[in-house]
Design an enzyme around this catalytic site. Structure first.
Site, mmCIF file in Angstrom:
data_model
loop_
_atom_site.group_PDB
_atom_site.id
_atom_site.type_symbol
_atom_site.label_atom_id
_atom_site.label_comp_id
_atom_site.label_asym_id
_atom_site.label_seq_id
_atom_site.Cartn_x
_atom_site.Cartn_y
_atom_site.Cartn_z
ATOM 1 N N GLY A 1 -0.430 -2.374 4.219
ATOM 2 C CA GLY A 1 0.493 -1.299 4.545
ATOM 3 C C GLY A 1 1.417 -1.728 5.664
ATOM 4 O O GLY A 1 2.531 -2.219 5.444
ATOM 5 N N ARG A 2 0.912 -1.609 6.909
ATOM 6 C CA ARG A 2 1.761 -1.867 8.069
ATOM 7 C C ARG A 2 2.398 -3.253 8.070
ATOM 8 O O ARG A 2 3.578 -3.365 8.434
ATOM 9 C CB ARG A 2 0.968 -1.590 9.354
ATOM 10 C CG ARG A 2 0.728 -0.096 9.553
ATOM 11 C CD ARG A 2 -0.361 0.172 10.547
ATOM 12 N NE ARG A 2 -1.645 -0.318 10.091
ATOM 13 C CZ ARG A 2 -2.741 -0.363 10.833
ATOM 14 N NH1 ARG A 2 -2.700 0.043 12.080
ATOM 15 N NH2 ARG A 2 -3.879 -0.804 10.325
ATOM 16 N N SER B 1 0.842 -1.206 0.000
ATOM 17 C CA SER B 1 0.000 0.000 0.000
ATOM 18 C C SER B 1 0.873 1.249 0.000
ATOM 19 O O SER B 1 1.989 1.234 0.530
ATOM 20 C CB SER B 1 -0.873 -0.034 1.254
ATOM 21 O OG SER B 1 -1.987 0.787 1.104
ATOM 22 N N PRO B 2 0.385 2.348 -0.576
ATOM 23 C CA PRO B 2 1.181 3.575 -0.537
ATOM 24 C C PRO B 2 1.450 4.016 0.900
ATOM 25 O O PRO B 2 0.512 4.115 1.687
ATOM 26 C CB PRO B 2 0.303 4.598 -1.272
ATOM 27 C CG PRO B 2 -1.045 3.976 -1.418
ATOM 28 C CD PRO B 2 -0.867 2.508 -1.303
ATOM 29 N N CYS C 1 3.810 6.946 3.020
ATOM 30 C CA CYS C 1 4.798 8.020 3.142
ATOM 31 C C CYS C 1 5.939 7.585 4.048
ATOM 32 O O CYS C 1 5.687 7.037 5.127
ATOM 33 C CB CYS C 1 4.142 9.216 3.832
ATOM 34 S SG CYS C 1 3.718 10.501 2.710
ATOM 35 N N TYR D 1 -7.097 15.051 1.525
ATOM 36 C CA TYR D 1 -6.146 15.917 0.799
ATOM 37 C C TYR D 1 -6.903 16.752 -0.241
ATOM 38 O O TYR D 1 -8.141 16.710 -0.300
ATOM 39 C CB TYR D 1 -5.034 15.053 0.192
ATOM 40 C CG TYR D 1 -4.229 14.343 1.262
ATOM 41 C CD1 TYR D 1 -3.562 15.069 2.247
ATOM 42 C CD2 TYR D 1 -4.176 12.957 1.326
ATOM 43 C CE1 TYR D 1 -2.848 14.430 3.263
ATOM 44 C CE2 TYR D 1 -3.470 12.306 2.338
ATOM 45 C CZ TYR D 1 -2.815 13.046 3.298
ATOM 46 O OH TYR D 1 -2.125 12.428 4.320
ATOM 47 N N GLN E 1 1.889 7.005 -6.898
ATOM 48 C CA GLN E 1 0.705 7.687 -6.361
ATOM 49 C C GLN E 1 0.967 9.193 -6.350
ATOM 50 O O GLN E 1 1.911 9.656 -5.700
ATOM 51 C CB GLN E 1 0.388 7.219 -4.938
ATOM 52 C CG GLN E 1 -0.929 7.816 -4.429
ATOM 53 C CD GLN E 1 -1.217 7.537 -2.962
ATOM 54 O OE1 GLN E 1 -0.434 7.934 -2.093
ATOM 55 N NE2 GLN E 1 -2.327 6.885 -2.670
#
Ligand SMILES: Cc1cc2nc3c(=O)[nH]c(=O)nc-3n(C[C@H](O)[C@H](O)[C@H](O)COP(=O)(O)OP(=O)(O)OC[C@H]3O[C@@H](n4cnc5c(N)ncnc54)[C@H](O)[C@@H]3O)c2cc1C
Ligand SMILES: Cc1cc2nc3c(=O)[nH]c(=O)nc-3n(C[C@H](O)[C@H](O)[C@H](O)COP(=O)(O)O)c2cc1C
Length: 782
Positions: free
Chosen positions: A711-712, A411-412, A414, A570, A489
């Site tokens: 993700g995590r 997953s994207p 940051c 966002y 992304q």
């Protein structure tokens, strides 16, 4: 001690029994408005685990209950002329009447006073009681009388249902999904004693009206059901007993205790009939109350202990029931599914049963599920093994010309590690190792289209040559050393811009070195956040051009896919949600207006992005907040992007407003992916607290998503997919440098899995149906 119990259903009677065992000197009285044998309804069902609990708390009533019960192991799903049976479920049923008679008899044995035909309308007559148990059922008079105190929440569900009986014998818990000229009708049926089965019929309000059921009496509506399900009933009649059509009320109470009065059973909390847990909840409430009374020094303390100790368990059961009932309410989402995939969806709808779990107890069924999945992949033009298909997680997927080797996605995320937007060594190692780890697709973190588009000073960007070169290095590494594809992304932070690094205070405004922010409307995120400027047309044009320029740079870097970030509050998301968009121009108001700018940006980058490469859009499918985006809106949003040429909707949720109330849990966002995929008919990727390959397979096989992002889990395990491939015996690409490691884990996994499965099988107690079958097996068959 004096205890008054209002309502002689399973909750009230079982509480009387357990409390009397505990305090033989206590004066315990049950008041029931009906006659002793005057019970309504047909059968009730318990799982083996519930029976184990009853055995522990009162062996005599347990023994009598189990003597009377019908047992079965299988669940049978009938759908469009097919039937799929899955064993190993361990259920039993008995008539509600018999259950109540057993509990009454046991209560009498213990010297509980039972007063039938006694309708209680005022609790003040129990002023001298130490404890008053309110077990007066689903329409509890006393809950309503003290409504301000208990604060019940009654959620009347949309489907109509009626509870009937039949003489039709059944050897499995049977679901029949029946197509009719008015739409789908569902029967939930099970045998509860020789020659008697319970039949609960269910359909949505529209079908109910179209089928003309509105004005019919009980007999006439039973006759209509007998026409619809006659092919299965085999001439057996449908029996009625207060079989009115109703809407199921999901009941929750903010408080369960008032002074010395306590709510128990349906009066306190209901669980939808599709998970068969209503009577279980009621009787386990009685157990919890008795335990609390045994352990606490005073009645007050016991009632507090009961409420605090029991709430989580009840809420968990209610949550499972909620998930299950929503599945039945939306059955038309799956109506076009392959029957075996449909049956898999029925089995796994409430999360407790999974792909791995079914592989152990119904391996043939899962093989069929795998084959049906592979057939769909094959029909989409991919050459896959149809005879011995790999698990769904390892089936390829093609989006435009991009072919993914498997369905696991990073997953994207940051990394907050860029310098002036330039991705560095950390990024190379981060993305590179996850690509080598076997995921089919890697997303970059939100990559910002301009300096002022960044969330934090550590965010990566793609607005200059240096950034482009840095991303090219990463893309080249991924392509040169793995089979993974890599998606870019692109996003603009909007009102969440100029904030601190995640570990310094997520979404908190920078104290120094910030920049001006823009958003759909001038509403700050936190009360003390920077107030963003309402974006004007000139800025919209400028930012759109930045998106296009970044997309062109992304193509030059060699990215395989592009994702437009329209989620999490966002800039583009701030247009879509009514909570962050209060504009009065063409970009505010209706959902169509709010989507206008995000769609404009999408169209502009779609035009700049090569036609053979796919694009996805990430959305927040709910804001988890009053007045915000809902799942139904998400379907509209997905349709709009679908018409604009999107290939995949990446279904996330929330992060729009600070006071959102997300309901977390395993796979908590997957229901939104399921809704978007199967209502908007667009491919989806789901994400959110998905942590095991088993869950990935369960989601994919049930048709709830096309890709699964983690993700995590990938932050701590870059080789998540490699390990899963070894476990499931699927192939996965590996650079030659790492081959010895791959060979070892693949070799060991075969043995580890065998040991694990053996342990699970050995550790699983035999179901009562299995034990009964063994006990009654003729000797000659040994
Ligand atoms: C269609 C349907 C199917 C179901 N299927 C299942 C199933 O398969 N398995 C399962 O476990 N559960 C099932 N249930 C749920 C189950 O019937 C209830 O959850 C369970 O009976 C709850 O027990 P209770 O003691 O709290 O309430 P109840 O069984 O409703 O008992 C409450 C009692 O209080 C009495 N009463 C009410 N008011 C007063 C008063 N003022 N004075 C004196 N007496 C009063 C009532 O007459 C009643 O006997 C189903 C329910 C429905 C509607
Ligand atoms: C450290 C971190 C950074 C994230 N950054 C982004 C991001 O840049 N873009 C995005 O769309 N989601 C981002 N997310 C959300 C994840 O993509 C994902 O949706 C979320 O973590 C839930 O999935 P999980 O439960 O598998 O972690 C981030 C999540 C984490 C944990």
């Amino acid at each position: 001690m004096k205890i008054a119990i209002i309502g002689g259903g399973p909750a009230g009677l079982y509480a009387a029994i357990l409390l009397k065992k505990q305090r033989p000197q206590a004066e315990i009285t049950v008041y029931e408005r009906n006659r002793a044998d005057d019970t309504f309804g047909f059968g009730v069902v318990f799982s083996d685990a519930t029976l184990d609990n009853f055995e522990k708390y009162d062996p005599p009533s347990y023994r009598r209950i189990t003597q009377e019960f019908a047992y079965w192991d299988d669940i049978a799903v009938h759908f469009r002329g097919t039937v799929h049976r899955v064993g190993g479920n361990g259920f039993c049923g008995c008539s509600r009447r018999m259950l109540l008679l057993i509990l009454q008899e046991r209560a009498r044995e213990l010297d509980v006073a039972l007063h039938f035909e006694t309708d209680i309308d005022d609790e003040s007559r129990f002023a001298d009681a130490d404890l008053v148990v309110l077990s007066d059922g689903i329409n509890s008079r006393f809950r309503e009388k003290h409504v301000d105190h208990f604060q019940p929440e009654v959620d009347l569900r949309s489907n109509k249902f009626a509870w009937m009986g039949s003489t039709k014998p059944l050897d499995a818990f049977t679901f029949i999904f029946q197509e009719t000229e008015w739409g789908p009708f569902i029967a939930h049926a099970y045998q509860y004693e020789a020659g008697r089965s319970t039949w609960i019929f269910e359909t949505d309000a529209d079908n109910f009206a179209k089928a003309g059921l509105e004005g019919l009496n009980e007999r006439q509506s039973a006759d209509r059901m007998a026409e619809i399900f006659g092919w299965f009933l085999d001439g057996h009649p449908l029996l009625i007993n207060r079989s009115m059509w109703r809407n199921f009320p999901m009941i929750r109470n903010r408080r369960w205790v008032k002074g010395n009065m306590v709510l128990l059973g349906d009066a306190k909390a209901t669980a939808h009939f599709s998970i068969g847990s209503g009577t279980k909840l009621a009787m386990e409430d009685a157990i919890a109350l008795a335990d609390a009374m045994a352990q606490a020094p005073t009645v007050d303390a016991a009632l507090q202990k009961y409420e605090t100790g029991r709430r989580e368990e009840v809420e968990k059961t209610q949550h499972a029931a909620d998930v299950s009932l929503v599945w039945f309410e939306h059955v038309d989402r799956f109506w076009n599914f392959d029957p075996v995939q449909f049956a898999f969806g029925v089995m796994t709808r409430a999360k407790a049963i999974t792909y791995d779990n079914l592989t152990l107890r119904a391996p043939e069924f899962v093989r069929e599920v795998d084959k049906a999945f592979a057939k769909q992949v094959h029909a989409n033009g991919l050459d896959v093994d149809l005879d011995k298909p790999v698990a769904p997680m390892f089936q390829p997927l093609k989006l435009r010309e991009m072919k993914l080797a498997n369905r696991a996605v990073v997953s994207p995320m940051c990394m907050y590690a860029a310098k002036e937007g330039v991705a560095g060594d950390f990024h190379l190692v981060h993305y590179g190792s996850r690509a080598i780890g076997g995921a089919g697709l890697i997303f970059t973190e939100m990559t910002c289209v301009g300096r002022d588009a960044r969330i934090t000073p550590g965010c990566a960007g793609l607005w200059n040559d240096e950034q482009q070169a840095a991303w090219t290095r990463i893309v080249d590494f991924v392509h040169g050393n793995s089979a993974a594809k890599i998606a870019l992304q692109l996003g603009h932070a909007g009102r969440k811009g100029a904030t601190k690094l995640m570990w310094e205070g997520m979404d908190r405004p920078l104290e120094q070195g910030g920049w001006d922010t823009v958003s759909a409307s001038p509403i700050p995120y936190f009360p003390d956040s920077q107030v963003p400027r309402e974006i004007d047309r000139a800025a919209m044009d400028r930012i759109k051009a930045e998106f296009v320029a970044a997309a062109e740079r992304g193509n030059a870097c060699g990215f395989d896919m592009l994702e437009l970030h329209c989620a999490h509050g966002y800039l583009l998301a701030s247009f879509i949600s009514p909570l962050t968009n209060t504009r009065t121009d063409d970009y505010g108001g209706s959902l169509a207006n709010r989507l206008r700018y995000p769609l404009e940006v999408f169209a502009a980058i779609r035009a700049a992005w090569p036609a053979h490469k796919p694009m996805s859009v990430r959305i927040s499918a709910t804001d988890w907040a009053e007045g915000g985006i809902t799942g139904d809106d998400a379907v509209q949003i997905a349709r709009a992007f679908g018409e604009a040429g999107v290939d995949l909707i990446d279904v996330s949720t929330g992060q729009t407003v600070r006071d959102a109330q997300p309901v977390y849990g395993r796979m908590f966002q997957t229901p939104f992916s399921e809704q978007v995929r199967n209502e908007a008919r667009v491919a989806t990727m789901c994400v959110g607290n998905i942590t095991t390959p088993d869950q990935v397979n369960t989601i994919l096989a049930a048709g709830r998503a096309d890709l699964v992002a983690l993700g995590r889990p990938h932050l701590v395990d870059p080789t998540f997919t490699m390990r899963a491939a070894a476990w499931y015996g699927a192939d996965v690409a590996c650079p030659p440098q790492y081959l010895p490691g791959k060979e070892q884990i693949f070799r060991n996994s075969v043995r580890d899995r065998q040991d694990f499965d053996d342990l699970k099988i050995k550790g699983k107690p035999k179901t009562r149906a299995e034990l009964k079958a063994e006990a009654t097996k003729p000797l000659a068959a040994e």
